[in-house]
Write a protein that holds these residues in place. Structure first.
Motif, PDB file in Angstrom:
ATOM      1  N   ASN A   1       0.844  -1.187   0.000  1.00 16.64           N
ATOM      2  CA  ASN A   1       0.000   0.000   0.000  1.00 16.64           C
ATOM      3  C   ASN A   1       0.884   1.243   0.000  1.00 16.64           C
ATOM      4  O   ASN A   1       1.598   1.516   0.966  1.00 16.64           O
ATOM      5  CB  ASN A   1      -0.880  -0.042   1.255  1.00 16.64           C
ATOM      6  CG  ASN A   1      -1.853   1.128   1.291  1.00 16.64           C
ATOM      7  OD1 ASN A   1      -1.551   2.225   0.822  1.00 16.64           O
ATOM      8  ND2 ASN A   1      -3.023   0.882   1.853  1.00 16.64           N
ATOM      9  N   LEU A   2       0.854   1.978  -1.101  1.00 15.13           N
ATOM     10  CA  LEU A   2       1.754   3.124  -1.262  1.00 15.13           C
ATOM     11  C   LEU A   2       1.515   4.190  -0.193  1.00 15.13           C
ATOM     12  O   LEU A   2       2.458   4.724   0.387  1.00 15.13           O
ATOM     13  CB  LEU A   2       1.577   3.731  -2.657  1.00 15.13           C
ATOM     14  CG  LEU A   2       2.473   4.930  -2.969  1.00 15.13           C
ATOM     15  CD1 LEU A   2       3.930   4.543  -2.955  1.00 15.13           C
ATOM     16  CD2 LEU A   2       2.112   5.534  -4.318  1.00 15.13           C
TER      17      LEU A   2
ATOM     18  N   MET B   1      -1.661   4.482 -11.445  1.00 16.21           N
ATOM     19  CA  MET B   1      -2.754   4.857 -10.545  1.00 16.21           C
ATOM     20  C   MET B   1      -2.535   4.326  -9.130  1.00 16.21           C
ATOM     21  O   MET B   1      -2.838   4.983  -8.143  1.00 16.21           O
ATOM     22  CB  MET B   1      -4.091   4.330 -11.084  1.00 16.21           C
ATOM     23  CG  MET B   1      -4.658   5.189 -12.189  1.00 16.21           C
ATOM     24  SD  MET B   1      -6.040   4.376 -12.990  1.00 16.21           S
ATOM     25  CE  MET B   1      -7.231   4.341 -11.655  1.00 16.21           C
ATOM     26  N   VAL B   2      -1.987   3.098  -9.010  1.00 17.25           N
ATOM     27  CA  VAL B   2      -1.892   2.466  -7.698  1.00 17.25           C
ATOM     28  C   VAL B   2      -0.541   2.754  -7.030  1.00 17.25           C
ATOM     29  O   VAL B   2      -0.470   2.995  -5.833  1.00 17.25           O
ATOM     30  CB  VAL B   2      -2.125   0.941  -7.818  1.00 17.25           C
ATOM     31  CG1 VAL B   2      -2.095   0.292  -6.437  1.00 17.25           C
ATOM     32  CG2 VAL B   2      -3.446   0.668  -8.499  1.00 17.25           C
TER      33      VAL B   2
ATOM     34  N   ARG C   1       1.878  14.289  -6.842  1.00 16.51           N
ATOM     35  CA  ARG C   1       1.737  15.401  -5.910  1.00 16.51           C
ATOM     36  C   ARG C   1       0.560  15.188  -4.963  1.00 16.51           C
ATOM     37  O   ARG C   1       0.635  15.454  -3.766  1.00 16.51           O
ATOM     38  CB  ARG C   1       1.553  16.690  -6.743  1.00 16.51           C
ATOM     39  CG  ARG C   1       1.349  17.973  -6.002  1.00 16.51           C
ATOM     40  CD  ARG C   1       2.337  18.295  -4.904  1.00 16.51           C
ATOM     41  NE  ARG C   1       3.744  18.152  -5.248  1.00 16.51           N
ATOM     42  CZ  ARG C   1       4.708  17.960  -4.364  1.00 16.51           C
ATOM     43  NH1 ARG C   1       4.435  17.855  -3.072  1.00 16.51           N
ATOM     44  NH2 ARG C   1       5.945  17.829  -4.743  1.00 16.51           N
ATOM     45  N   ARG C   2      -0.542  14.649  -5.526  1.00 16.68           N
ATOM     46  CA  ARG C   2      -1.763  14.500  -4.727  1.00 16.68           C
ATOM     47  C   ARG C   2      -1.520  13.587  -3.521  1.00 16.68           C
ATOM     48  O   ARG C   2      -1.834  13.934  -2.389  1.00 16.68           O
ATOM     49  CB  ARG C   2      -2.870  13.918  -5.625  1.00 16.68           C
ATOM     50  CG  ARG C   2      -4.249  13.862  -4.956  1.00 16.68           C
ATOM     51  CD  ARG C   2      -5.316  13.409  -5.953  1.00 16.68           C
ATOM     52  NE  ARG C   2      -4.904  12.206  -6.698  1.00 16.68           N
ATOM     53  CZ  ARG C   2      -4.990  10.965  -6.218  1.00 16.68           C
ATOM     54  NH1 ARG C   2      -5.460  10.750  -5.009  1.00 16.68           N
ATOM     55  NH2 ARG C   2      -4.594   9.926  -6.949  1.00 16.68           N
ATOM     56  N   ILE C   3      -0.879  12.425  -3.777  1.00 19.73           N
ATOM     57  CA  ILE C   3      -0.715  11.481  -2.672  1.00 19.73           C
ATOM     58  C   ILE C   3       0.294  12.027  -1.651  1.00 19.73           C
ATOM     59  O   ILE C   3       0.125  11.851  -0.440  1.00 19.73           O
ATOM     60  CB  ILE C   3      -0.328  10.074  -3.186  1.00 19.73           C
ATOM     61  CG1 ILE C   3      -0.467   9.056  -2.047  1.00 19.73           C
ATOM     62  CG2 ILE C   3       1.077  10.023  -3.743  1.00 19.73           C
ATOM     63  CD1 ILE C   3      -0.473   7.631  -2.521  1.00 19.73           C
TER      64      ILE C   3
ATOM     65  N   GLY D   1       5.333  10.103 -15.406  1.00 22.10           N
ATOM     66  CA  GLY D   1       3.919   9.756 -15.559  1.00 22.10           C
ATOM     67  C   GLY D   1       3.630   8.304 -15.236  1.00 22.10           C
ATOM     68  O   GLY D   1       2.482   7.908 -15.155  1.00 22.10           O
ATOM     69  N   VAL D   2       4.669   7.492 -15.053  1.00 21.76           N
ATOM     70  CA  VAL D   2       4.425   6.106 -14.643  1.00 21.76           C
ATOM     71  C   VAL D   2       4.728   5.980 -13.150  1.00 21.76           C
ATOM     72  O   VAL D   2       3.820   6.090 -12.327  1.00 21.76           O
ATOM     73  CB  VAL D   2       5.250   5.103 -15.475  1.00 21.76           C
ATOM     74  CG1 VAL D   2       4.910   3.671 -15.068  1.00 21.76           C
ATOM     75  CG2 VAL D   2       4.980   5.306 -16.954  1.00 21.76           C
ATOM     76  N   GLU D   3       6.002   5.771 -12.789  1.00 20.84           N
ATOM     77  CA  GLU D   3       6.288   5.605 -11.358  1.00 20.84           C
ATOM     78  C   GLU D   3       6.389   6.939 -10.622  1.00 20.84           C
ATOM     79  O   GLU D   3       6.294   6.992  -9.408  1.00 20.84           O
ATOM     80  CB  GLU D   3       7.556   4.767 -11.154  1.00 20.84           C
ATOM     81  CG  GLU D   3       8.856   5.449 -11.551  1.00 20.84           C
ATOM     82  CD  GLU D   3       9.281   5.110 -12.972  1.00 20.84           C
ATOM     83  OE1 GLU D   3       8.511   4.405 -13.652  1.00 20.84           O
ATOM     84  OE2 GLU D   3      10.357   5.554 -13.399  1.00 20.84           O
TER      85      GLU D   3
END
Lengths: 229, 331
Positions: free
Chosen positions: B219-220, B260-261, B266-268, B287-289
Motif C-alpha cells: 500500500n503506497l 494509478m496504484v 503530488r496529490r498522494i 507519468g508512470v512511477e
C-alpha cells in the motif's frame, strides 16, 4: 674538524645545540672516515627538548606578522592559505595576529589540503585521509602566502603548490613556516619567512603543539623511539 | 618514504580489493567513501576540476549492457582523477562474434589495464572476473544482483540532504524483483543504520524479502506515511518482456493501472502531508512511477544524485587504487 677531547663531551651534554652538531659529526665520521666517536650524545638525544615555549612562541608569531606587514603593502592583493592538516593552526594564528596588528582584514584566507597532489600515493601502506579544502576565491594575480608548521622535505609544499595552481595563476607565491628543518630537504624549495631554524637529524621528530589542539603552545624535538607525549 | 610520521596524518584504507557487492563492505568503509566524496565535491568546484592522483593508471569501462548515466558518470570520475580511460560496449565489439567474457577481458588486460569497471547482464559476472584476473574490479551492475555505486551515491545524497542516514526510515518503491538498485540499497542503508521498507505490487516483490529484515508493504499511502525518504525505482519494461511472452508475462495489467496504484504524484504526497525526500536512480518514466510535479519539485534530489554519482565514484576508484602499489615498486 678534529676529534674533540673529553672537554667537548661535557660541552655537548650542556648544550642541546652542540649535541646536535656533535651527533651530525659522528654521522659524518661513520660515513666517510670510519672513525668511531663515542656514542655519548645518545643520552642527550632521547630526552625531548623544547625549542620554543609558549612565551617565545608568541614573540615568533608577532615577528612573522610584522615581516608580512613589511612585505605586503596593505594586504589588498594578498591571500593567506594554511596547509592541512597542521598548518591551519599557524595560519589561523597569523590571521588573528595580523587582524589585531592592522585592525582590518584586507587579505583573503583559505585552507588547502594537498593530499590528492602528493607524490607518495600508492607508495604507502595506507592512503592518507584528506582534510577540508576551502578556498572561496581565485588566486589569479594574487600574492599568495602558503603557511605550514614544519618545513621538512619540501614534498608537502610541492604538492600544495600544485593544488594551488588549480585555483588560478598567482602573481607570487611565498612560504611561511614556523619551523624550518633545513638539513633534510628533498626538493629545491626554500621558505621566505621562518619562525625558527632547527638542525634536527632524521631520526628525530619535530613536534609542534598548539593551545587549541594540545593545550599549550610548544615546539619539541623528540627522538623517533621516544614514547609519544 | 621519509620517517616523518606526524601523528596527525590520518590514514585509512578500504577493507576490500574490489567493489563487487555492498555486502562485502563494512560501515567504516562506507564512512571512508563518504569522507573522500566530501573532499572530491570541493575539487569539482575548482576552476580546474581534476586531481593528478591516478595519472599512472588505466581504467577500462566494460559495458556488456546498455547504460548512459552510469558509464558517463564513471568515465567522468576517472578523468577527474587523471586516469587513462578505455571504453568498451558490447554492442560494438567481438562479443557479438561469440568471444567469452574471460577472453574479452584477458585481451583487454593484456593491454595493461589496472582497474576494470564492468556492467554485465549476468549476476556474479564481476566475481568471476575478480577471481580470474589481476585487475581490480568495480561492479557497475550485474544483472538483477547488485549495483553498489548506485547505493553508495543514494546513501550519500540522503546524508548530504538530511545530515545522517542512521535512524531514518527509507521506502523503496516499485519493481524490487528486477532491480539491482533495490538490493544494493537495502544492504547499504541497513549497514548505515536505516530502517528499510519495500513497497510494490506482490508480483514485483520477491518472496525472500522478509529474510533481509525488510518491511514489506503493498500500500503506497501506508508506506509513504511511514517513511522519511522514498526511493522510487524505474519500471523496467525491457526486463519484463523477456521471454517473448509480451503482455502475458507482465507483472501488472497495464502501465496506467500501475501509475494509478503505485505512481508517486503530488496529490498522494500532499495527502500524506510529510516532507518526504524523493530519490530516483533514473532514467525516469515520467507519468508512470513518478509524475513531473514530484520529480521537478524541491523535495526531489534526483539531480543531486547525478552530481553525487561522479564524486562518490571518484572516492571509490581512488580508494581502490590506493590498495595497489605504484608501478615502480612492483618490479
Amino acid at each position: 674538524m678534529q676529534n674533540p677531547g673529553p672537554a667537548s663531551f661535557c660541552a655537548a651534554l650542556l648544550s642541546d645545540a652542540v649535541a646536535v652538531r656533535w651527533y651530525a659529526l659522528r654521522l659524518m665520521c661513520l660515513r666517510e672516515h670510519a672513525v668511531f666517536l663515542p656514542r655519548l650524545t645518545f643520552v642527550v638525544m632521547v630526552e625531548p627538548r623544547v625549542i620554543l615555549d609558549s612565551q617565545k612562541f608568541g614573540l615568533v608569531l608577532e615577528r612573522l606578522c610584522h615581516q608580512l606587514i613589511e612585505n605586503h603593502d596593505g594586504f589588498g592583493d594578498t591571500c593567506l592559505i594554511g596547509i592541512q592538516p597542521r598548518g591551519i593552526h599557524l595560519s589561523r594564528r597569523i590571521d588573528q595576529t595580523l587582524l589585531r596588528l592592522t585592525g582590518e582584514r584586507t587579505w583573503q584566507y583559505g585552507v588547502l589540503d594537498p593530499t590528492f597532489y602528493r607524490d607518495d600515493f600508492r607508495r604507502r601502506d595506507m592512503p592518507l585521509k584528506p582534510a577540508e579544502t576551502r578556498i572561496d576565491f581565485l588566486v589569479e594575480g594574487k600574492d599568495v602566502v602558503l603557511i605550514d608548521d614544519v618545513f621538512y622535505t619540501g614534498r608537502t609544499i610541492r604538492a600544495a603548490m600544485d593544488g594551488l595552481l588549480h585555483y588560478g595563476r598567482p602573481a607570487r607565491v611565498e612560504l611561511l613556516v614556523l619551523i624550518d628543518r633545513r638539513l633534510s630537504r628533498h626538493l629545491p624549495v626554500q621558505p621566505d619567512y621562518v619562525g625558527q631554524t632547527v638542525d634536527a637529524v632524521i631520526s628525530e621528530q619535530v613536534r609542534v603543539e598548539w593551545a587549541e589542539a594540545e593545550g599549550q603552545d610548544k615546539v619539541w624535538i623528540v627522538s623517533q623511539n621516544a614514547p609519544s607525549v | 618514504m621519509s620517517p616523518q610520521s606526524t601523528p596527525s596524518l590520518e590514514k585509512s584504507a578500504l577493507s576490500v580489493p574490489h567493489l563487487i557487492s555492498i555486502r562485502d563492505l563494512t560501515p567504516a568503509d562506507l564512512d571512508l567513501i563518504f569522507h573522500f566524496s566530501d573532499q572530491f565535491r570541493e575539487v569539482l568546484s575548482r576552476p580546474i576540476k581534476r586531481v593528478p592522483s591516478l595519472r599512472d593508471m588505466t581504467i577500462a569501462n566494460l559495458f556488456f549492457e546498455n547504460s548512459t548515466r552510469t558509464r558517463i558518470s564513471f568515465e567522468l570520475a576517472e578523468k577527474r582523477l587523471s586516469a587513462d580511460v578505455v571504453n568498451f560496449s558490447a554492442s560494438s565489439s567481438s562479443v557479438k562474434k561469440g568471444e567469452t567474457l574471460l577472453d574479452t577481458v584477458n585481451n583487454i588486460l593484456a593491454m595493461k589495464v589496472d582497474i576494470v569497471v564492468m556492467r554485465h547482464p549476468s549476476p556474479g559476472a564481476p566475481v568471476f572476473l575478480a577471481k580470474h584476473t589481476d585487475a581490480q574490479v568495480v561492479n557497475a551492475g550485474d544483472g538483477t544482483h547488485e549495483h553498489p555505486t548506485q547505493a553508495i551515491l543514494d546513501a550519500y545524497s540522503i546524508r548530504e540532504r538530511l545530515g545522517r542516514v542512521a535512524g531514518l526510515k527509507v521506502v523503496i518503491i516499485g519493481d524490487i524483483q528486477h532491480s539491482r538498485v533495490a538490493l544494493s540499497n537495502i544492504f547499504c542503508l541497513q549497514k548505515l543504520g536505516a530502517e528499510v521498507m519495500v513497497c510494490g505490487p506482490p508480483t514485483l516483490i520477491p518472496r525472500h524479502m522478509q529474510t533481509l529484515n525488510v518491511h514489506v508493504s503493498h500500500n503506497l499511502r501506508e508506506a509513504l506515511a511511514w517513511c522519511d525518504v522514498a526511493n522510487v525505482l524505474r519500471i523496467q519494461l525491457e526486463r519484463m518482456d523477456e521471454g517473448g511472452g509480451g503482455m502475458a508475462l507482465r507483472s501488472f495489467p497495464s502501465l496506467r493501472e500501475y501509475a494509478m496504484v503505485y505512481g508517486v504524484n503530488r496529490r498522494i504526497l500532499d495527502e500524506v502531508g510529510k516532507d518526504i525526500l524523493i530519490l530516483h536512480p533514473g532514467p525516469m518514466n515520467r507519468g508512470v512511477e513518478i509524475t513531473s510535479d514530484v520529480a521537478d519539485s524541491g523535495q526531489s534530489i534526483i539531480l543531486d544524485q547525478v552530481q553525487n554519482g561522479v564524486i562518490t565514484r571518484m572516492a571509490v576508484l581512488y580508494l581502490l587504487a590506493a590498495r595497489q602499489r605504484g608501478p615502480e615498486l612492483v618490479n
